[in-house]
Enzyme design. Structure first.
Site, mmCIF file in Angstrom:
data_model
loop_
_atom_site.group_PDB
_atom_site.id
_atom_site.type_symbol
_atom_site.label_atom_id
_atom_site.label_comp_id
_atom_site.label_asym_id
_atom_site.label_seq_id
_atom_site.Cartn_x
_atom_site.Cartn_y
_atom_site.Cartn_z
ATOM 1 N N ASP A 4 -31.181 30.034 -48.132
ATOM 2 C CA ASP A 4 -29.801 30.946 -46.555
ATOM 3 C C ASP A 4 -31.334 30.930 -45.976
ATOM 4 O O ASP A 4 -32.673 31.747 -46.143
ATOM 5 C CB ASP A 4 -29.324 31.400 -46.965
ATOM 6 C CG ASP A 4 -28.121 31.562 -45.970
ATOM 7 O OD1 ASP A 4 -27.147 31.006 -45.805
ATOM 8 O OD2 ASP A 4 -29.178 33.073 -45.582
ATOM 9 N N ASN A 12 -28.611 31.541 -33.074
ATOM 10 C CA ASN A 12 -27.446 31.167 -32.542
ATOM 11 C C ASN A 12 -26.970 31.294 -31.149
ATOM 12 O O ASN A 12 -26.314 30.754 -30.916
ATOM 13 C CB ASN A 12 -26.665 29.741 -33.407
ATOM 14 C CG ASN A 12 -27.159 29.257 -34.367
ATOM 15 O OD1 ASN A 12 -27.911 28.268 -33.396
ATOM 16 N ND2 ASN A 12 -26.468 28.229 -35.160
ATOM 17 N N ASP A 21 -31.452 24.992 -34.072
ATOM 18 C CA ASP A 21 -31.237 23.443 -34.672
ATOM 19 C C ASP A 21 -33.363 23.735 -34.954
ATOM 20 O O ASP A 21 -33.400 23.334 -35.524
ATOM 21 C CB ASP A 21 -31.059 22.765 -34.113
ATOM 22 C CG ASP A 21 -29.032 22.564 -34.232
ATOM 23 O OD1 ASP A 21 -28.541 23.150 -35.388
ATOM 24 O OD2 ASP A 21 -29.106 21.441 -32.933
ATOM 25 N N ASP A 47 -26.657 26.057 -42.842
ATOM 26 C CA ASP A 47 -28.550 26.817 -42.844
ATOM 27 C C ASP A 47 -28.806 27.431 -44.412
ATOM 28 O O ASP A 47 -29.861 28.185 -44.819
ATOM 29 C CB ASP A 47 -28.120 28.657 -42.316
ATOM 30 C CG ASP A 47 -27.071 29.607 -43.301
ATOM 31 O OD1 ASP A 47 -26.893 28.818 -43.799
ATOM 32 O OD2 ASP A 47 -27.137 31.186 -42.406
#
Length: 123
Positions: A4, A12, A21, A47
């Site tokens: 993760d 974000n 991204d 993620d």
């Protein structure tokens, strides 16, 4: 092993999803650089990434996870140059274990390690 990306939501939120991204792509590339030719890595969702490590005992998977972690820390950074990190959960397929149970075991370990990191950073 499941991985993760630590803090991706805050990346974000702060820099936008394009930056998030870009970070995911950088982590994926670091994972690919870190694994053996016979291993398989893929994005699990959001993620999270998963790596299949055939013919690898738990201790070998821990070593592989440490290699991935080090490569991510060494080569991946957010928009401000802060190193990215990952957390990992590992499960070993022994005997007759269903795929879903194997993933569940790795995910439980991943969540425990993330909670441990959060408690260390806040305390």
């Amino acid at each position: 092993a499941v991985f993760d990306v630590d803090g991706l939501k805050s990346i974000n939120d702060r820099f936008g999803h394009v930056e998030g991204d870009r970070c995911l792509v950088a982590v994926a590339e670091a994972i690919v650089r870190s694994i053996r030719a016979g291993d398989r890595a893929f994005r699990w969702g959001g993620d999270e990434f998963a790596i299949l490590l055939p013919d690898t005992a738990y201790e070998g998977a821990e070593a592989a996870a440490a290699t991935v972690y080090a490569e991510v820390m060494r080569t991946c950074a957010d928009a401000q140059g802060r190193p990215l990190s990952v957390s990992a959960g590992i499960a070993e397929a022994t005997g007759e274990i269903a795929n879903a149970e194997l993933v569940e075991r790795a995910d439980i370990e991943l969540m425990a390690r993330k909670r441990e990191k959060l408690s260390l950073s806040s305390g």
